[in-house]
Design an enzyme around this catalytic site. Structure first.
Site, PDB file in Angstrom:
ATOM      1  N   ASP A 180      65.619  -7.071  38.049  1.00  0.00           N
ATOM      2  CA  ASP A 180      66.826  -7.811  38.391  1.00  0.00           C
ATOM      3  C   ASP A 180      66.527  -9.174  39.037  1.00  0.00           C
ATOM      4  OD1 ASP A 180      69.815  -7.711  39.096  1.00  0.00           O
ATOM      5  OD2 ASP A 180      68.872  -8.061  41.036  1.00  0.00           O
ATOM      6  N   GLU A 183      65.128 -10.209  34.137  1.00  0.00           N
ATOM      7  CA  GLU A 183      66.456 -10.784  34.005  1.00  0.00           C
ATOM      8  C   GLU A 183      66.406 -12.223  34.488  1.00  0.00           C
ATOM      9  OE1 GLU A 183      69.358 -10.238  36.912  1.00  0.00           O
ATOM     10  OE2 GLU A 183      71.065 -10.464  35.563  1.00  0.00           O
TER      11      GLU A 183
END
Ligand SMILES: O=C(NCCCOc1c(-c2ccc(O)c(O)c2)oc2cc(O)cc(O)c2c1=O)[C@@H]1CCCN1C(=O)/C=C/c1ccc(O)c(O)c1
Ligand SMILES: [Ca+2]
Length: 481
Positions: free
Chosen positions: A188, A224
């Site tokens: 993330d 990401e």
């Protein structure tokens, strides 16, 4: 760490967003294994903040690296990894280590935290405050690459991945998951970490467990990085030397073209992939929508196609899965009101509800299960059958009717024009009768949907009304009668 580490013959992942571990294990055994899926991306597994109203993004505010969330505990996590691997389906863990929770409170394993004090794991020394030079201590300007990495994202306590101690705690957590049998990670908020620090962490990761993988297999590492080509100094290509990267331009462009924004046409997809300024195929993870941009405010938000636009969604996913570019990931959502973008998963008394599987194979209880839609599920097998075959026999009407083959193993036709499509097309396929896997599938010696007859010259006739349910026809070697 670019290799998705899927069992051979499997080529697509599905993000079972907010599913509980026992439900994922069951889905691996009853559906994902049998239908040829390669992997499941699960929601963050580490202890996180308990936020008021239980919004979905509370799982992106870690409190510790204990495996205890509303999806399940450590035993359930380990059971899920074992059962999915045994069904031929890999597990990717959504790893959140750019930051820790903000403010003070307690987590899903009962741990308390206050400011920069996370007892048993982190203290003030481990955060970036000294490195951040903005007035607020938070990210104020995305055009300044330093502050995007060194300052607080949305007020979240920003970890210093340059610290040996922090790198140690992060890699200790990831290695525990690797030793439990996971195939890799979706990492993330990588835009908010330095590629060099990410590389240093990757170098500390164990090889995958030889219980399920060949020796010396490196963990899949997909970062990401939200980059839709808007001119920010931080771009996705700056991370591709560390591992694979999420290609948000893909999601944005595919939405724009299928929605015909700026008069864009499907025929423009003849050079889809690197030709559109996207990452090299082997460094790219692609998707039509994801958990953030399906809520409209994420990257590329407005053009993104979701389960709400079901015909466009089936067409866009069929195109994505049929096309050779990138590693494909499907989204599997729960229903939320389009004005309640914070809303968490279906729950009762703050416990996430189990997934209901209806007798017709669809899901109930506000779980959308896009991955179970026949038009999408059957394309997962199409991708497996055509693997390794290049794109050939490209055809278009110069507007929104296109078709292409994957070598001589599969052929797809899409009509997104506002009028009928009636064409004789060169499929590149061997002569014979094939079942269209969009309108149905092959059952023994007959097709439950449309049957397509390919002549000795490889040509076949295709009729797709602009009022058709799905707007797509697809045939492949294994749907041949
Ligand atoms: O309005 C919100 N946030 C501000 C706009 C989105 O900014 C965030 C971005 C973000 C947005 C755009 C960018 O270009 C970018 O580099 C980062 O990434 C995050 C990643 C996290 O792990 C946790 C977060 O709270 C965020 C976040 O707030 C609401 C309320 C707080 C969480 N949240 C959210 O909207 C949460 C969003 C979220 C959460 C997890 C994700 O993996 C993600 O991609 C987005
Ligand atoms: Ca950071």
């Amino acid at each position: 760490q670019w290799d998705p580490n899927n069992v051979s013959g499997r080529h697509t992942a599905v993000h079972l967003f907010e599913w509980k571990w026992p439900d994922i294990a069951a889905e691996c055994e009853r559906f994902l294994g049998p239908y040829g899926f390669g992997a499941v991306q699960i929601s963050p597994a580490s202890e996180h903040r308990v936020a008021w109203g239980r919004p979905w993004w509370e799982r992106y505010q870690p409190v510790s690296y204990q495996l205890q969330t509303r999806s399940g505990n450590e035993a359930e996590f380990r059971d899920m990894v074992k059962r999915c691997n045994n069904a031929g389906v890999r597990i990717y863990v959504d790893a959140v280590f750019n930051h820790m929770a903000e403010g003070s409170g307690y987590g899903t394993a009962g741990s308390s935290y206050n400011g920069l004090d996370f007892p048993g794991i982190y203290s003030a020394f481990d955060f970036n405050d000294a490195k951040c030079h903005t007035a607020s201590g938070g990210i104020e300007n995305y055009n300044d690459a330093d502050q995007v990495r060194n300052c607080k994202l949305q007020g979240l306590a920003d970890l210093n991945q340059g610290s040996e101690y922090v790198r140690g705690k992060i890699s200790e957590y990831l290695n525990k998951l690797i030793d439990a049998g996971v195939a890799g990670f979706r990492v993330d908020a990588c835009k908010h970490m330095w590629p060099g620090d990410l590389g240093a962490i990757v170098n500390r990761l164990h090889d995958l467990s030889t219980e399920y993988f060949p020796a010396n297999t490196r963990p899949f590492f997909v970062q990401e990085v939200i980059d839709v080509g808007a001119g920010e100094p931080i771009t996705s290509d700056q991370y591709q030397h560390v591992g694979r990267v999420t290609e948000f331009k893909y999601s944005k462009f595919i939405g724009e073209v299928f929605r015909k924004w700026n008069n864009q046409k499907l025929s423009y997809f003849s050079n889809w992939g690197e030709g559109w300024g996207m990452l090299p195929s082997g460094s790219s993870l692609v998707f039509v929508d994801n958990h953030d941009n399906q809520r409209g405010h994420g990257a590329g938000g407005a053009s993104v196609i979701t389960f709400r636009d079901s015909k466009l969604y089936k067409m866009a996913n069929a195109f994505m899965i049929a096309h050779p570019y990138g590693y494909t990931r499907l989204m599997s959502s729960y229903y939320f009101d389009s004005h309640s973008t914070d809303q968490g998963p279906p729950s009762t008394n703050e416990n996430i509800n189990g997934v209901i599987i209806n007798s017709d194979g669809t899901c109930g209880g506000d779980w959308i299960c896009e991955h179970r839609w026949r038009q999408i599920r059957n394309m997962v097998q199409f991708r497996n059958v055509v693997s390794g075959q290049s794109l050939q026999n490209w055809w278009s009407n110069g507007n929104n009717q296109i078709a292409f083959s994957r070598g001589n193993k599969g052929f797809i036709v899409i009509n997104n024009d506002d009028w009928n499509m009636n064409e004789w097309l060169q499929t590149g396929m061997p002569a014979g009768s094939y079942c269209d896997v969009i309108s149905g599938e092959k059952h023994g010696s007959h097709c439950s949907g449309t049957t397509i007859t390919v002549g000795g010259d490889g040509r076949a006739h295709f009729h797709i009304s602009n009022h058709a349910d799905d707007g797509v026809i697809a045939i492949h070697q294994d749907s041949k009668l």
